[in-house]
Design a protein around this motif. Structure first.
Motif, mmCIF file in Angstrom:
data_model
loop_
_atom_site.group_PDB
_atom_site.id
_atom_site.type_symbol
_atom_site.label_atom_id
_atom_site.label_comp_id
_atom_site.label_asym_id
_atom_site.label_seq_id
_atom_site.Cartn_x
_atom_site.Cartn_y
_atom_site.Cartn_z
ATOM 1 N N ARG A 79 -10.385 -8.454 3.766
ATOM 2 C CA ARG A 79 -9.289 -9.300 3.291
ATOM 3 C C ARG A 79 -8.035 -8.458 2.996
ATOM 4 O O ARG A 79 -6.911 -8.848 3.332
ATOM 5 N N GLU A 80 -8.252 -7.314 2.335
ATOM 6 C CA GLU A 80 -7.109 -6.471 1.978
ATOM 7 C C GLU A 80 -6.418 -5.923 3.220
ATOM 8 O O GLU A 80 -5.188 -5.852 3.296
ATOM 9 N N LYS A 106 -4.401 -8.661 4.935
ATOM 10 C CA LYS A 106 -3.142 -8.928 4.236
ATOM 11 C C LYS A 106 -2.092 -7.889 4.607
ATOM 12 O O LYS A 106 -0.900 -8.174 4.664
#
Length: 510
Positions: free
Chosen positions: A171-172, A175
């Motif tokens: 997820r990081e 992003k």
């Protein structure tokens, strides 16, 4: 007496199973069994028939007959006593007394027959001893299965934790506009702290990597597990592992084993959590006396934050029983002997994160009856209508608090359910296992003794042994506890939580 053969046959004389105890030809035994129904005469009360060479001693058992073939010189009273023992053994394996069930349990019945008679002569055994000899229960196997179950649950927890880490990292990276990938992970190198609580895979083969498959992008449709997908949760990761051939246990199911309870983290744990586990192995005689008692204990440390990686534990041990304490090889033994403090030999090295690290072990082995936590006295006695049994318990260590106490008493088969009289606590009869379970939710100084009385319509005093006892306690048997956790550099105290579990691995009155 000389017992030639034992058999179970139906009303027409068809032999379902037969065991010869002396050397006989097949044609002879088949001829003797075929002649049996023709020799029986109706209207007479006796249960034996004699021919010129042998004697048939039989007993009806619902739709079947239990039949012994002996020599004419044998003692008829001993024959009848042996016949009654055979008639008690058969219901141990066959509940419905049907021909199909007799055939299915043929080998088990033959093994039991061999325990009663050897080379044609009756052995001095009772029903309880026959049950013990044929079961061949293995304590080592039970311990292995319990350890294996714990290891499988820990392996599953590690897989779920790793899945969460990869999901968070993906997820990081998404992003930040970068492609998802798999890094080197957070595993510890070969120089990391080795614990006494190993984590192994649930099969003998090395695990297949599901992480690499999930990170590779494919142009076509794929059914592989996508860790970055919002629709997939952690449970789907365990399902994918199962599809690849790995057997994993479902940690959502609560195990009755006290060993498994320790692997489930408490909800209110601090960043520093200390677990003390002790298990009891005890064997005592039915006539009194302690045969052997062992207590094995371990102290485990679990850290959840890098900030508290370099800490030391201040412990206290009020030992009056003579326990033997060992430190982990990576723990500073001299420091522990001098000040009862637990810290690593290398002060620059932190404890591993998010895993149970065994730092102390202790052991107590004794035959001193004064050290028994809970003593049990069982007094079975024969009466005209069956057997009367009185059981008493006594809390020998007044400062202990025992929970979920269960005393299991085996009952003879074929005599119906026991009739319970006076009872402190609750009792329940398990008809399938033929066990009378005496349950007490709590035992401490306020109810340090109690009794149970019951009667059964038959049986022998030996049928009520061995008794087994289980309980747990949230107070340690060996008084070892952590009083404070401090930072190794400046001695600053850290908040910590602790759990204590003292449980029974084996407690028998034999």
């Amino acid at each position: 007496m000389v017992l030639l053969a034992a058999a179970v046959c139906n009303r027409t004389g068809k032999a379902l199973i037969s065991r010869q105890f002396v050397e006989m030809t097949r044609s002879r035994i088949e001829g003797l069994l075929a002649a049996f129904p023709k020799l029986m005469s109706t209207g007479k009360q006796h249960t034996f028939v004699e021919t010129e060479s042998v004697r048939y001693v039989y007993q009806p058992l619902e739709k079947l007959y239990v039949l012994l073939i002996t020599t004419k010189a044998s003692n008829i009273l001993e024959d009848l006593e042996t016949l009654r023992l055979f008639a008690k053994v058969i219901p141990e394996y066959c509940r419905n007394m049907e021909e199909t069930e007799i055939s299915e349990q043929a080998f088990s019945l033959i093994f039991a027959f061999d325990e009663i008679v050897a080379l044609g002569y009756r052995e001095n055994v009772n029903l309880a001893q026959i049950r013990t000899f044929t079961e061949m229960d293995s304590h080592e196997e039970k311990v292995f299965q319990a350890v294996r179950q714990t290891q499988e649950k820990e392996a599953l927890e590690n897989m779920r934790r790793k899945a969460k880490e990869i999901q968070q990292r993906n997820r990081e990276m998404n992003k930040g506009g970068r492609n998802t990938g798999i890094g080197s992970g957070g595993s510890f190198g070969p120089t990391s702290f080795r614990t006494d609580v190993p984590v192994i895979e649930s099969s003998g083969e090395p695990p297949k990597s599901s992480y690499a498959k999930s990170s590779i992008k494919s142009t076509g449709p794929s059914k592989a597990l996508k860790l970055g997908s919002k629709k997939k949760d952690v449970d789907s990761f365990a399902a994918q592992i199962q599809l690849e051939g790995e057997k994993v246990a479902d940690s959502s199911k609560t195990s009755s084993s006290a060993i498994s309870k320790s692997s489930v983290p408490a909800a209110n744990q601090e960043n520093v959590h200390v677990t003390v586990e002790e298990k009891l192995v005890l064997t005592a005689g039915r006539d009194g006396g302690l045969q052997n008692m062992e207590v094995h204990g371990i102290m485990k440390l679990r850290l959840a934050d890098d900030r508290v990686g370099r800490v030391k534990l201040c412990t206290i041990c009020n030992d009056t029983k003579g326990i033997q304490i060992q430190t982990h090889p990576n723990v500073d033994k001299k420091l522990f002997v001098a000040s009862s403090q637990v810290a690593l030999k290398n002060p620059e090295k932190p404890f591993p994160m998010n895993q149970d690290v065994g730092v102390l072990k202790w052991r107590l082995q004794t035959q001193d009856e004064a050290l028994i936590p809970l003593s049990i006295n069982c007094w079975p006695s024969e009466s005209t209508s069956g057997c009367e049994v009185n059981i008493e318990y006594e809390l020998e260590q007044a400062d202990m608090q025992l929970e979920d106490v269960c005393i299991s008493i085996p009952c003879p088969s074929g005599v119906g359910s026991p009739i319970v009289g006076d009872c402190d606590g609750d009792s329940h009869y398990d008809t399938h296992k033929r066990l009378l379970q005496w349950r007490l939710p709590f035992i401490d100084g306020s109810n340090k003794s109690g009794s149970l009385e019951f009667t059964v319509n038959g049986g022998h005093p030996d049928d009520f042994f061995p008794l087994s006892v289980t309980f747990i306690s949230k107070k340690p048997y060996c008084d070892i506890q952590v009083t404070e956790v401090q930072q190794l550099d400046d001695g600053h105290p850290e908040k910590f939580s602790s759990d204590v579990l003292f449980f029974v691995e084996k407690y028998e009155i034999v």
